[in-house]
Design a protein around this motif. Sequence first.
Motif, short mmCIF file in Angstrom:
data_model
loop_
_atom_site.label_atom_id
_atom_site.label_comp_id
_atom_site.label_asym_id
_atom_site.label_seq_id
_atom_site.Cartn_x
_atom_site.Cartn_y
_atom_site.Cartn_z
N LYS A 84 -5.97 -8.50 -9.09
CA LYS A 84 -5.16 -7.41 -8.57
C LYS A 84 -6.03 -6.42 -7.80
CE LYS A 84 -1.53 -7.52 -12.12
NZ LYS A 84 -0.99 -6.84 -13.33
N GLU A 85 -7.20 -6.11 -8.34
CA GLU A 85 -8.14 -5.23 -7.65
C GLU A 85 -8.60 -5.85 -6.34
OE1 GLU A 85 -11.45 -3.36 -9.54
OE2 GLU A 85 -10.46 -3.32 -11.48
N ASN A 113 -5.78 -5.09 6.42
CA ASN A 113 -5.78 -4.14 5.31
C ASN A 113 -7.19 -3.70 4.94
OD1 ASN A 113 -3.03 -4.40 5.22
ND2 ASN A 113 -2.96 -5.58 3.33
N ARG A 114 -8.11 -4.67 4.94
CA ARG A 114 -9.49 -4.37 4.58
C ARG A 114 -10.12 -3.41 5.59
NH1 ARG A 114 -10.70 -9.18 3.89
NH2 ARG A 114 -11.94 -9.67 5.73
N ARG A 165 -4.65 2.58 -2.10
CA ARG A 165 -3.66 1.60 -1.69
C ARG A 165 -3.49 1.69 -0.19
NH1 ARG A 165 -0.55 -0.67 -5.64
NH2 ARG A 165 -0.78 0.17 -7.73
N LEU A 221 -8.85 0.08 5.03
CA LEU A 221 -9.49 0.65 3.85
C LEU A 221 -10.94 1.02 4.14
CD1 LEU A 221 -9.58 1.38 0.86
CD2 LEU A 221 -9.94 -1.04 0.34
N LYS A 250 -7.02 -7.84 -4.31
CA LYS A 250 -6.01 -7.72 -3.26
C LYS A 250 -5.93 -6.31 -2.72
CE LYS A 250 -3.08 -10.31 -5.75
NZ LYS A 250 -1.90 -11.11 -6.16
N LYS A 251 -6.15 -5.30 -3.56
CA LYS A 251 -6.18 -3.92 -3.08
C LYS A 251 -7.36 -3.69 -2.13
CE LYS A 251 -3.97 -1.91 -7.17
NZ LYS A 251 -4.17 -1.01 -8.35
N LYS A 281 -11.59 4.61 -7.80
CA LYS A 281 -10.27 4.03 -7.79
C LYS A 281 -9.92 3.57 -6.39
CE LYS A 281 -5.48 4.98 -9.08
NZ LYS A 281 -4.52 5.99 -9.58
N THR A 282 -9.52 2.32 -6.23
CA THR A 282 -9.25 1.76 -4.91
C THR A 282 -8.00 2.36 -4.31
OG1 THR A 282 -10.20 -0.30 -5.68
CG2 THR A 282 -8.92 -0.37 -3.64
#
Length: 485
Positions: free
Chosen positions: A166-167, A114-115, A17, A118, A169-170, A14-15
């Motif tokens: 959507k995934e 963001n990347r 946020r 993460l 962009k996360k 699960k990615t």
Amino acid sequence: MRKQKKDSPASQAKTPRVGGAISSAIKRKILKEILLTLTDLSPANLIRAVGLAERFFINRPDIKEKAAAIKKAFQENHPTTRLVIDALSGMSPKAKEKFIGNFFVNAGIVAHQNRKKLEQKLGFELPWFFVVSPTARCNLKCLGCYASEYSKTEDLSFAEFDRILKEAKKLGIHFITISGGEPFSYPFLFKILKKHDDMFFQIYTNGTLITDETAKKLARLGNAAPAISVEGLQKETDARRGEGTFAKILKAMDNLKRNGVLFGFSATCTSKNSEILGSDEFIDFFIKQGCRFGWYFQYVPIGRKPDVSLMSSPQQRNNLRLRITRIRNKKPIFIGDFWNDGPKVRGCMAAARPGGYFHINCQGDVEPCVFFQFSVDNAKNKSLLEIIKSPFFQAIRDAQPYCDNENLLSPCAIIDNPWVMREVVKKYKARPSYNGGNDLIDDPEVIKFLDNYSKEYKKIVDPVWEREWKGKAHCWKCGSGGGCQ
């Protein structure tokens, strides 16, 4: 060979946020300042705009180096200056806003930050974009087209495509390429573009369905740039795509240009058209039509009973490499050459490597690239993160840059190092994306041809690598210049 970092304990299917390092208010301020600066399109203001964007890459020496090169090009009135002025002046207000806001600010600045945040949690790096082919339906049937082998009755549903984006962009991915089939035959295309208006899309298309009304819709949305497929000029294009196709393409380009939509061309080099595609006549013609970018692909013999005779010869491929270098220095158009640009993009981009990509076909199968048409996983029942972390993709990344001398002028696992594809497909029991797809790895004649082709091409480019690139270009694993171990 140095391997990519293994998954950390924090890695989950699960990615997670993550929040943006730049707030929405600051992002809007950046965009407003850049757009105001570009109200007057002059070389001086282009330099100022680059400076505004550059401030937000404090910890990116690679970006600062590229920004310095761009500013130098503007100062010296390089053809890039004319390209940027022509492109921006021809865009509709919404297209200009979305190109700068979505492509440069969202995908280039915010998503990157963001990347990276993460990636620190995951313990490994992520790709920058990917390709989705939501449909295989097409109104043309072009000789040698890989998409013609896919099912014509199975599309990605809107819900499936929406969930994938959507995934994305996360994961810090805000740039997506849409291919096909013919994307403009996909019933949910504009619904997808509208819902994900914070992303930027490139659409590979045959162009024949781009009416004036379609162009107006694209201009109003502003977040998509078509790349229209051509085979050369009228003679070459109509010969492969059908009589009258070239006239429809010119009409589509006229519709896009008149409505202020950014667009370019896409050309597949074969043994029959390699010379015309590298000619001044070809480039000048499509610049005049309004193309601001162009993508070159090599014909890859995939599909059922692949026709290896359509491949450009090793000499033709190298000649094109030399011609494109000249074009870049003289013509106001951005050119990408997916095989010959290996040194510029740090090698093979397949299998979701850092800065690279992967391909999701209309059935949801996830392939290392649009030509490497074998898969282990499906995006309908696995998350993008699970697929990126899969042993199949990891094995391909571990094998890169494939060849012993790390020659990035021969970067491909299909036509330059075909044994890599054969070995990894068999080891992980990857299934072909269509019936008969195993010909590429099982047919003795195809295997013999590709092995000989790769050897002959290396005879040409190995000396070029040693003379011009070695020590200057490095694969994605040794970007600092240390060399792969």
